[in-house]
Design a protein around this motif. Sequence first.
Motif, short mmCIF file in Angstrom:
data_model
loop_
_atom_site.label_atom_id
_atom_site.label_comp_id
_atom_site.label_asym_id
_atom_site.label_seq_id
_atom_site.Cartn_x
_atom_site.Cartn_y
_atom_site.Cartn_z
N GLY A 8 -8.17 -0.13 -2.08
CA GLY A 8 -7.13 0.75 -1.46
C GLY A 8 -5.99 1.28 -2.12
N GLY A 9 -4.80 1.28 -1.69
CA GLY A 9 -3.59 1.86 -2.53
C GLY A 9 -2.61 0.86 -2.84
N ALA A 10 -3.22 -0.58 -2.64
CA ALA A 10 -2.34 -1.67 -3.11
C ALA A 10 -1.89 -1.61 -4.46
N GLY A 25 -1.40 -12.31 1.12
CA GLY A 25 -2.16 -12.87 2.22
C GLY A 25 -3.03 -11.98 2.85
N ASP A 26 -4.09 -12.36 3.78
CA ASP A 26 -5.19 -11.68 4.12
C ASP A 26 -5.15 -11.81 5.77
N ILE A 27 -4.76 -10.73 6.42
CA ILE A 27 -4.64 -10.90 7.84
C ILE A 27 -6.03 -11.35 8.65
N ARG A 28 -7.07 -11.29 7.89
CA ARG A 28 -8.27 -11.89 8.37
C ARG A 28 -8.34 -13.20 8.74
N ALA A 56 -0.43 1.70 12.81
CA ALA A 56 -0.80 3.13 12.24
C ALA A 56 -2.02 3.54 12.97
N ALA A 57 -2.07 4.78 13.14
CA ALA A 57 -3.17 5.47 13.80
C ALA A 57 -4.22 5.49 12.61
N ALA A 58 -5.37 5.08 12.65
CA ALA A 58 -6.57 5.25 11.64
C ALA A 58 -7.10 6.73 11.35
N PRO A 59 -6.78 7.38 10.40
CA PRO A 59 -7.55 8.66 10.00
C PRO A 59 -9.01 8.33 9.82
N PRO A 60 -9.62 9.43 9.87
CA PRO A 60 -11.29 9.41 9.07
C PRO A 60 -11.12 8.91 7.61
N LEU A 72 3.48 -8.23 3.57
CA LEU A 72 2.42 -8.98 3.45
C LEU A 72 1.08 -8.17 3.01
N ASP A 73 0.56 -8.75 1.96
CA ASP A 73 -0.69 -7.72 1.53
C ASP A 73 -1.60 -8.52 0.86
N ALA A 74 -3.09 -8.22 0.96
CA ALA A 74 -3.96 -8.97 0.12
C ALA A 74 -4.46 -8.22 -0.97
N MET A 75 -3.50 -7.30 -1.31
CA MET A 75 -3.89 -6.56 -2.59
C MET A 75 -5.29 -6.19 -2.87
N MET A 76 -6.01 -5.64 -2.03
CA MET A 76 -7.29 -5.31 -2.06
C MET A 76 -7.42 -4.23 -3.02
N GLU A 77 -8.49 -4.49 -3.80
CA GLU A 77 -8.80 -3.69 -4.97
C GLU A 77 -9.13 -1.99 -4.65
N GLY A 110 0.65 -1.31 -0.04
CA GLY A 110 0.01 0.04 -0.02
C GLY A 110 0.77 1.29 -0.07
N PHE A 111 0.19 2.40 0.16
CA PHE A 111 0.85 3.45 0.10
C PHE A 111 1.84 3.81 1.05
N LEU A 112 1.39 3.69 2.21
CA LEU A 112 2.48 3.90 3.28
C LEU A 112 3.39 2.96 3.68
N GLY A 113 2.78 1.49 3.63
CA GLY A 113 3.74 0.42 3.65
C GLY A 113 4.59 0.28 2.84
N GLN A 116 -8.39 -1.44 5.58
CA GLN A 116 -9.36 -1.32 4.58
C GLN A 116 -9.32 0.36 4.59
N THR A 117 -9.02 0.91 3.65
CA THR A 117 -8.72 2.32 3.68
C THR A 117 -9.88 3.51 2.59
N SER A 118 -10.68 2.38 2.05
CA SER A 118 -11.68 3.05 1.10
C SER A 118 -12.67 3.24 1.89
N1 LIG Z 1 -2.22 7.77 3.96
C1 LIG Z 1 -2.43 8.55 5.18
O1 LIG Z 1 -2.22 9.73 4.87
C2 LIG Z 1 -2.66 7.96 6.48
C3 LIG Z 1 -2.42 8.70 7.58
C4 LIG Z 1 -2.60 8.31 8.87
C5 LIG Z 1 -2.79 7.02 8.96
N2 LIG Z 1 -2.91 6.08 7.72
C6 LIG Z 1 -3.31 4.82 8.31
O2 LIG Z 1 -2.03 3.86 7.85
C7 LIG Z 1 -2.49 2.71 7.23
C8 LIG Z 1 -1.98 2.38 5.67
O3 LIG Z 1 -2.60 3.44 4.93
P1 LIG Z 1 -2.53 3.71 3.40
O4 LIG Z 1 -2.53 5.11 3.06
O5 LIG Z 1 -0.84 3.25 3.26
O6 LIG Z 1 -3.47 2.71 2.70
P2 LIG Z 1 -3.39 1.64 1.73
O7 LIG Z 1 -4.69 1.57 1.10
O8 LIG Z 1 -2.47 2.36 0.54
O9 LIG Z 1 -2.61 0.41 2.19
C9 LIG Z 1 -3.31 -0.56 3.14
C10 LIG Z 1 -2.86 -1.73 2.62
O10 LIG Z 1 -3.43 -2.68 3.35
C11 LIG Z 1 -3.76 -3.84 2.42
N3 LIG Z 1 -4.69 -4.67 3.09
C12 LIG Z 1 -6.12 -4.28 3.23
N4 LIG Z 1 -6.81 -5.32 3.90
C13 LIG Z 1 -5.85 -6.11 3.89
C14 LIG Z 1 -6.01 -7.73 4.60
N5 LIG Z 1 -7.15 -7.95 5.00
N6 LIG Z 1 -4.89 -8.34 4.78
C15 LIG Z 1 -3.58 -7.99 4.22
N7 LIG Z 1 -3.56 -6.64 3.64
C16 LIG Z 1 -4.73 -5.98 3.71
C17 LIG Z 1 -4.32 -3.05 1.19
O11 LIG Z 1 -4.51 -4.09 0.04
C18 LIG Z 1 -3.19 -2.00 0.97
O12 LIG Z 1 -2.22 -2.51 0.33
C19 LIG Z 1 -4.06 2.59 7.47
O13 LIG Z 1 -4.43 2.06 8.72
C20 LIG Z 1 -4.44 4.09 7.53
O14 LIG Z 1 -5.53 4.18 7.96
C21 LIG Z 1 -2.78 6.54 6.87
#
Ligand SMILES: NC(=O)c1ccc[n+]([C@@H]2O[C@H](COP(=O)([O-])OP(=O)(O)OC[C@H]3O[C@@H](n4cnc5c(N)ncnc54)[C@H](O)[C@@H]3O)[C@@H](O)[C@H]2O)c1
Length: 144
Positions: free
Chosen positions: A49-51, A66-69, A138-142, A42-47, A22-25, A89-91
Amino acid sequence: MTDAERAAFWRGKRVLVTGGAGFLGSALCHRLAAVGARVTALDAMMEDGGANIANLEGASVLLVRGDIREMELNSLAQDVDVLFNMAAQTSHMGGQRDPVADIAINAVAQVRLIRGDAGGGAEGDRRARLDPPVLRQAAAPPGR
Ligand SMILES: NC(=O)c1ccc[n+]([C@@H]2O[C@H](COP(=O)([O-])OP(=O)(O)OC[C@H]3O[C@@H](n4cnc5c(N)ncnc54)[C@H](O)[C@@H]3O)[C@@H](O)[C@H]2O)c1
């Protein structure tokens, strides 16, 4: 801590990054790999989000799908020094469309990880506890 000291700390460390495509990961994976950490994403490549596999291009990172669920994480986390949990799940629209999946990922799976129950065993089964524990959450934003 200087950059050199920080790099020395991470050199050779085994790091697992959930949500690593994903974006930050993925940015975290790039940075850790650049200072010599042995990184598994490790990533589930969810459609929704930012994967994106392209996020990890150029980084020496092993991507595991892989899926953390549902995934048994103990084998993957074995011998890992640090686990960064960035999977979410960020969408906002995805959460509206499937709130049950949203809760399963952003609540239930997160609690399992935080508690270290992601071994696929029964709740509270000590043998199923992750080692190491999650060190960065990671802290979850709105929703967006
Ligand atoms: N982007 C920001 O500005 C920001 C700011 C503060 C906090 N955060 C938090 O940081 C974290 C990552 O944000 P991001 O922007 O990188 O989001 P993102 O959507 O780009 O990345 C999330 C990743 O998690 C993966 N994922 C989702 N469900 C999964 C599952 N069940 N098993 C394995 N992988 C799974 C997705 O495929 C995706 O690659 C989130 O918790 C988000 O709330 C983001």
